[in-house]
Design a protein around this motif. Structure first.
Motif, PDB file in Angstrom:
ATOM      1  N   ASN A  27     -11.100  29.367  93.217  1.00 50.54           N
ATOM      2  CA  ASN A  27      -9.849  29.506  93.975  1.00 50.54           C
ATOM      3  C   ASN A  27      -9.094  30.763  93.560  1.00 50.54           C
ATOM      4  O   ASN A  27      -8.449  31.407  94.398  1.00 50.54           O
ATOM      5  CB  ASN A  27      -8.971  28.265  93.784  1.00 50.54           C
ATOM      6  N   ARG A  46     -10.781  33.674  95.309  1.00 52.96           N
ATOM      7  CA  ARG A  46     -10.366  33.771  96.715  1.00 52.96           C
ATOM      8  C   ARG A  46      -9.002  34.444  96.839  1.00 52.96           C
ATOM      9  O   ARG A  46      -8.797  35.348  97.648  1.00 52.96           O
ATOM     10  CB  ARG A  46     -10.334  32.378  97.342  1.00 52.96           C
ATOM     11  N   ASP A  47      -8.067  34.022  96.002  1.00 53.63           N
ATOM     12  CA  ASP A  47      -6.703  34.557  96.081  1.00 53.63           C
ATOM     13  C   ASP A  47      -6.664  36.049  95.709  1.00 53.63           C
ATOM     14  O   ASP A  47      -6.003  36.846  96.377  1.00 53.63           O
ATOM     15  CB  ASP A  47      -5.793  33.750  95.142  1.00 53.63           C
ATOM     16  N   GLU A  94      -8.288  38.257  98.407  1.00 48.92           N
ATOM     17  CA  GLU A  94      -7.412  38.383  99.574  1.00 48.92           C
ATOM     18  C   GLU A  94      -6.257  39.356  99.291  1.00 48.92           C
ATOM     19  O   GLU A  94      -5.970  40.250 100.095  1.00 48.92           O
ATOM     20  CB  GLU A  94      -6.876  37.006  99.934  1.00 48.92           C
ATOM     21  N   GLU A  99     -17.757  30.823 101.250  1.00 50.70           N
ATOM     22  CA  GLU A  99     -16.823  31.947 101.403  1.00 50.70           C
ATOM     23  C   GLU A  99     -17.313  33.046 102.340  1.00 50.70           C
ATOM     24  O   GLU A  99     -16.546  33.902 102.747  1.00 50.70           O
ATOM     25  CB  GLU A  99     -16.521  32.590 100.032  1.00 50.70           C
ATOM     26  N   ARG A 134     -15.542  33.745 105.823  1.00 54.46           N
ATOM     27  CA  ARG A 134     -14.159  34.187 105.634  1.00 54.46           C
ATOM     28  C   ARG A 134     -14.127  35.641 105.116  1.00 54.46           C
ATOM     29  O   ARG A 134     -13.343  36.464 105.576  1.00 54.46           O
ATOM     30  CB  ARG A 134     -13.518  33.246 104.616  1.00 54.46           C
ATOM     31  N   LEU A 135     -15.003  35.937 104.171  1.00 49.39           N
ATOM     32  CA  LEU A 135     -15.082  37.312 103.645  1.00 49.39           C
ATOM     33  C   LEU A 135     -15.453  38.283 104.761  1.00 49.39           C
ATOM     34  O   LEU A 135     -14.861  39.349 104.907  1.00 49.39           O
ATOM     35  CB  LEU A 135     -16.119  37.401 102.511  1.00 49.39           C
TER      36      LEU A 135
END
Ligand code: IPE
Ligand code: IPE
Ligand code: MG
Length: 276
Positions: free
Chosen positions: A54, A57-58, A61, A102, A105-106
């Motif tokens: 997580n 991911r943050d 982004e 992921e 989304r990536l």
């Protein structure tokens, strides 16, 4: 444009950073402290690795939104193969799942994926998933996310020298023409500029065999936060600290165009105010 845009307070923080100075072009992170994060909560180490995804991911982004060009994440070192079999196997399963979960989304966020390290040592299904994801994203022009997997700095340099020695043997390279640039062109990071900022989490004051050659002039930032609790706010602090540093590259302060930088900042600031 990336799908996820910063909003509200987060957007304000990002704007402030963008106005305050240069955003590092390349950030490298030693993501450490997953096990301790979990232990402190009475959970098994793998729970820390899980939560660490997580954070990845943050941070990915936020880096994309800030316009960071390269983000290199030390996810698994050569020496990590020496951990208990059970942990290694769980880490590989987690990596496989994270890649599957992921990748879309990536891709939508225009991330280009790369991997450095002895990828052939990874389990076959992880290699397949990784290479598929790299292929899918190869034309993307957003953030380049470099995963260091089964990687170590000494492995990288040894591998480069082995290949260069082979080229010398074949007569493609003359010993006298070996330069720093030539050696760098044999490293796994050949198309990637050196990191401007190295972040290590969990308070450890060591490089742990990460990008030994490439970190020659990187600014170092050590965070006491364990990786699973290192999120964009902590990243912003690291970047703000970076912006305060004077990178001299062996020169003296007067040779560095610091004043130029601050003048540019005033100009940029005035421009943004006049648009309000
Ligand atoms: C970093 O966390 C993740 C990997 C090295 C794979 P650790 O697993 O090293 O966690 P600590 O440092 O033992 O707390
Ligand atoms: C460094 O963390 C490697 C990664 C983050 C992948 P380690 O936990 O393996 O490093 P040491 O053993 O504390 O130096
Ligand atoms: Mg560790």
């Amino acid at each position: 444009m990336p799908l996820e845009k910063a909003t509200g307070q987060d957007k304000k923080l990002q704007d402030r950073l963008l106005q305050a100075g240069e955003i590092p072009q390349h950030i490298a992170i030693i993501m450490d402290g997953n096990g301790r994060w979990a232990k402190r909560r009475g959970m098994p180490r793998i729970a820390g690795h899980h939560e660490g995804v997580n954070s990845v991911r943050d941070i990915v982004e936020a880096c994309g939104q800030l316009g960071v060009k390269y983000l290199t994440l030390y996810a698994f070192s050569t020496e990590n193969w020496n951990r208990p079999k059970h942990e290694v196997s769980l880490l590989m399963r987690l990596l496989l799942r994270a890649l599957r979960d992921e990748r879309d989304r990536l891709h939508q966020n225009e991330v280009q994926l790369k991997a450095i390290g002895d990828i052939a040592k990874l389990p076959q299904d992880v290699q397949d998933e990784l290479l598929d994801a790299i292929k899918l994203m190869e034309d993307n022009r957003g953030l380049t996310l470099v995963l260091a997997l089964s990687y170590s700095g000494r492995w990288d340099i040894t591998n480069a020298i082995r290949r260069m020695a082979e080229d010398v043997r074949l007569g493609i390279v003359k010993p006298a023409s070996v330069t720093e640039d030539l050696l760098a062109s044999y490293l796994s990071t050949k198309d990637i500029p050196d990191p401007d900022l190295l972040v290590r989490t969990s308070g450890e004051l060591r490089i742990s065999n990460f990008l030994l050659w490439q970190l020659a002039y990187s600014e170092l930032f050590i965070s006491d936060e364990y990786w699973p609790s290192f999120r964009r706010k902590q990243l912003y602090s690291a970047i703000a600290e970076f912006q305060k540093r004077e990178r001299r590259f062996g020169k003296v302060s007067e040779q560095i165009r610091k004043r130029q930088g601050s003048l540019e900042y005033v100009e940029r600031f005035l421009k943004s105010v006049s648009k309000l």
